[in-house]
Design a protein around this motif. Structure first.
Motif, PDB file in Angstrom:
ATOM      1  N   GLN A 407       0.816  -1.203   0.000  1.00 31.71           N
ATOM      2  CA  GLN A 407       0.000   0.000   0.000  1.00 31.71           C
ATOM      3  C   GLN A 407       0.854   1.259   0.000  1.00 31.71           C
ATOM      4  O   GLN A 407       0.530   2.251  -0.661  1.00 31.71           O
ATOM      5  N   ALA A 408       1.966   1.231   0.733  1.00 31.02           N
ATOM      6  CA  ALA A 408       2.870   2.390   0.741  1.00 31.02           C
ATOM      7  C   ALA A 408       3.429   2.646  -0.645  1.00 31.02           C
ATOM      8  O   ALA A 408       3.549   3.800  -1.086  1.00 31.02           O
ATOM      9  N   ALA A 409       3.766   1.561  -1.363  1.00 37.61           N
ATOM     10  CA  ALA A 409       4.287   1.711  -2.723  1.00 37.61           C
ATOM     11  C   ALA A 409       3.221   2.260  -3.658  1.00 37.61           C
ATOM     12  O   ALA A 409       3.495   3.126  -4.497  1.00 37.61           O
ATOM     13  N   ILE A 410       1.982   1.754  -3.520  1.00 34.57           N
ATOM     14  CA  ILE A 410       0.877   2.235  -4.357  1.00 34.57           C
ATOM     15  C   ILE A 410       0.656   3.729  -4.152  1.00 34.57           C
ATOM     16  O   ILE A 410       0.531   4.503  -5.111  1.00 34.57           O
ATOM     17  N   THR A 411       0.602   4.138  -2.886  1.00 40.88           N
ATOM     18  CA  THR A 411       0.379   5.554  -2.578  1.00 40.88           C
ATOM     19  C   THR A 411       1.495   6.432  -3.130  1.00 40.88           C
ATOM     20  O   THR A 411       1.245   7.508  -3.706  1.00 40.88           O
ATOM     21  N   LYS A 412       2.729   5.971  -2.994  1.00 40.87           N
ATOM     22  CA  LYS A 412       3.881   6.740  -3.449  1.00 40.87           C
ATOM     23  C   LYS A 412       3.857   6.945  -4.959  1.00 40.87           C
ATOM     24  O   LYS A 412       4.045   8.064  -5.468  1.00 40.87           O
ATOM     25  N   GLY A 418       0.456  11.302 -10.285  1.00 40.54           N
ATOM     26  CA  GLY A 418      -0.847  11.950 -10.404  1.00 40.54           C
ATOM     27  C   GLY A 418      -1.892  11.056 -11.049  1.00 40.54           C
ATOM     28  O   GLY A 418      -2.730  11.516 -11.818  1.00 40.54           O
ATOM     29  N   LEU A 419      -1.862   9.753 -10.757  1.00 38.74           N
ATOM     30  CA  LEU A 419      -2.774   8.797 -11.368  1.00 38.74           C
ATOM     31  C   LEU A 419      -4.071   8.683 -10.566  1.00 38.74           C
ATOM     32  O   LEU A 419      -4.073   8.802  -9.346  1.00 38.74           O
ATOM     33  N   VAL A 437       4.777  -1.874  -9.508  1.00 40.27           N
ATOM     34  CA  VAL A 437       4.563  -0.696  -8.663  1.00 40.27           C
ATOM     35  C   VAL A 437       5.637  -0.601  -7.587  1.00 40.27           C
ATOM     36  O   VAL A 437       6.153   0.486  -7.298  1.00 40.27           O
ATOM     37  N   LYS A 438       6.013  -1.733  -6.999  1.00 32.84           N
ATOM     38  CA  LYS A 438       7.055  -1.731  -5.974  1.00 32.84           C
ATOM     39  C   LYS A 438       8.395  -1.275  -6.553  1.00 32.84           C
ATOM     40  O   LYS A 438       9.143  -0.528  -5.912  1.00 32.84           O
ATOM     41  N   LYS A 439       8.703  -1.709  -7.762  1.00 34.64           N
ATOM     42  CA  LYS A 439       9.942  -1.280  -8.411  1.00 34.64           C
ATOM     43  C   LYS A 439       9.947   0.212  -8.712  1.00 34.64           C
ATOM     44  O   LYS A 439      10.938   0.906  -8.509  1.00 34.64           O
ATOM     45  N   LEU A 440       8.790   0.712  -9.189  1.00 32.13           N
ATOM     46  CA  LEU A 440       8.689   2.148  -9.476  1.00 32.13           C
ATOM     47  C   LEU A 440       8.823   2.978  -8.195  1.00 32.13           C
ATOM     48  O   LEU A 440       9.476   4.026  -8.199  1.00 32.13           O
ATOM     49  N   ALA A 441       8.235   2.481  -7.109  1.00 25.12           N
ATOM     50  CA  ALA A 441       8.335   3.197  -5.835  1.00 25.12           C
ATOM     51  C   ALA A 441       9.771   3.224  -5.353  1.00 25.12           C
ATOM     52  O   ALA A 441      10.254   4.245  -4.825  1.00 25.12           O
ATOM     53  N   ALA A 442      10.490   2.121  -5.542  1.00 23.86           N
ATOM     54  CA  ALA A 442      11.885   2.054  -5.089  1.00 23.86           C
ATOM     55  C   ALA A 442      12.783   2.986  -5.887  1.00 23.86           C
ATOM     56  O   ALA A 442      13.826   3.479  -5.381  1.00 23.86           O
ATOM     57  N   MET A 443      12.413   3.293  -7.119  1.00 22.37           N
ATOM     58  CA  MET A 443      13.224   4.152  -7.983  1.00 22.37           C
ATOM     59  C   MET A 443      13.052   5.629  -7.632  1.00 22.37           C
ATOM     60  O   MET A 443      13.882   6.460  -7.998  1.00 22.37           O
TER      61      MET A 443
END
Length: 445
Positions: A407-412, A418-419, A437-443
């Motif tokens: 959920q933290a990754a989704i929110t980030k 801006g989705l 999504v987790k990979k995008l959040a980590a980047m």
């Protein structure tokens, strides 16, 4: 649990509400367990009805004032601390703490679409049955309302509460659900929905209250089980949770050996099962060794265990999986498998797919497919117990629970790009959406 819908037929269950004026010293808010004891109810749900015009709020977040006061203003004798009056659900109740979620199959477009919390809703289906909806954390009002509308024929659904006071307690198996502020007995609340099977007394034998099923969930924790195109321990849990939710929606009491990724040795499963004294038990597994298809093991002695195996096999074949058959295996002590041999009730072991055969693993390589197996197992169990289920109703399983890290990754990602919620859902529905999504959040810095 992610989104759980409990349904009760008023012909079979008494349904009433009880409330306490929180500001009165003699009748303070009570924990869910205490409400159940005081009301002699089988199940209680937080009702979250309160007087919005009360002054201030206490440390539990409950608005002070006389709960259900608005019903008294309508000339309804709601009572405090218990009442024989049946719960009345209609559109006029969408005031003072209740918001309209669904009416005549149409979702209220003004429902919240961004605030993600645990949720609590209740209502009636078009056939007159009562429905109570509980969710784990990370759901919006709109998501929950739409999910219920898509899975059931809803006449009316009302938003009750979100957050720490969302909860339920079931006496039969001592199950407590209070996702954000649990406490040993559930968070204190000032109003509850009470459910009790009709024609039952306090002294009645527990076994006559309802049917009980134990679900063993194979492997877990450091024991991943078989690993191939899917990981067995993860698929086992998804299947078992879907099985549990379908059974409980049909009035069956269920206990699971685990509800998350943790150590789950077979000897402990057997001990827990026998202590629970269920009518039936299943152990959920998946296979390996390069084979193909479903198989189910039952006792050498046949009987109800064999019938259970046959009923489950029939339902699994109905979802498109081929079967290797209902089997037995002999060991030095009789039945080879401890779960079949040492449990005191009829028990079977279900092997859904071969995780190391690509084509077979593909039948269970998503949460939705795994949950379909769980529902098939549940239907086989209900057939064995002689409990009818609505074959015309949708059997889509609840959405998988979103853990805190995901959920933290989704929110980030959602905030950074801006989705919209809808766009994020499309992304997450992609087979590898969560990992992406987790990979995008980590980047993101």
């Amino acid at each position: 649990m992610s989104i759980r819908c409990d349904i009760y037929d008023p012909k079979l269950y008494q349904i009433w509400f009880a409330a306490a004026p929180y500001s009165a010293a003699g009748k303070p808010a009570k924990t869910l367990r205490q409400w159940a004891a005081d009301e002699s109810a089988d199940i209680v749900y937080n009702l979250a009805l309160f007087n919005m015009t009360g002054q201030g709020s206490d440390r539990y977040g409950v608005i002070k004032g006389r709960t259900l006061q608005y019903l008294k203003a309508k000339g309804r004798d709601c009572g405090y601390g218990g009442t024989p009056e049946r719960l009345v659900l209609d559109a006029s109740n969408a005031v003072s703490g209740w918001k309209l979620a669904v009416k005549d199959g149409k979702v209220n477009g003004s429902l919240g679409k961004s605030d993600r919390r645990s949720r609590n809703m209740c209502g009636v289906l078009t056939d007159g049955r009562y429905i109570h909806v509980q969710t784990s954390a990370s759901h919006t009002e709109h998501e929950v309302a739409q999910y219920v509308r898509d899975h059931y024929d809803v006449k009316l659904l009302l938003v009750q509460d979100a957050g720490g006071s969302t909860g339920m307690y079931r006496v039969g198996d001592n199950y407590l659900f209070a996702p954000e502020k649990k406490g040993a007995d559930g968070r204190p609340v000032c109003s509850v929905v009470c459910i009790k099977a009709k024609g039952k007394t306090k002294k009645e034998d527990k076994k006559s209250m309802s049917k009980k099923v134990f679900i063993g969930v194979g492997h877990g924790g450091s024991d991943s089980g078989a690993v191939g195109y899917i990981v067995e321990k993860e698929a086992n849990l998804a299947m078992a949770l879907a099985c549990r939710d379908y059974l409980t929606a049909h009035g069956v009491e269920v206990r699971m050996s685990r509800t998350k990724d943790e150590e789950d040795p077979i000897n402990e499963e057997v001990r827990e099962c026998n202590a629970y004294a269920p009518d039936l038990a299943i152990d959920v597994h998946n296979n390996s060794g390069g084979g193909d298809g479903f198989e189910v093991f039952h006792t050498l002695n046949g009987g109800v265990g064999k019938t259970l195996a046959q009923n489950i096999e029939k339902q699994v074949k109905a979802i498109g999986q081929n079967s290797r058959g209902c089997k037995t295996r002999r060991g030095q002590r009789g039945d080879y498998y401890a779960f079949v041999r040492d449990t005191k009730c009829p028990a079977v072991i279900c092997e859904g797919v071969f995780v190391d055969t690509k084509a077979d693993a593909a039948r269970a390589d998503t949460k939705a497919k795994q949950q379909a197996f769980g529902v098939a197992y549940a239907k086989g169990i209900l057939d064995t117990l002689g409990i009818k289920y609505d074959t015309a109703a949708s059997t889509k399983p609840a959405e998988p629970e979103t853990d805190a890290e995901t959920q933290a990754a989704i929110t980030k990602v959602q905030q950074a790009a801006g989705l919209s919620d809808k766009t994020m859902q499309y992304l997450l529905d992609y087979e590898y959406g969560v990992e992406l999504v987790k990979k995008l959040a980590a980047m993101q810095k």
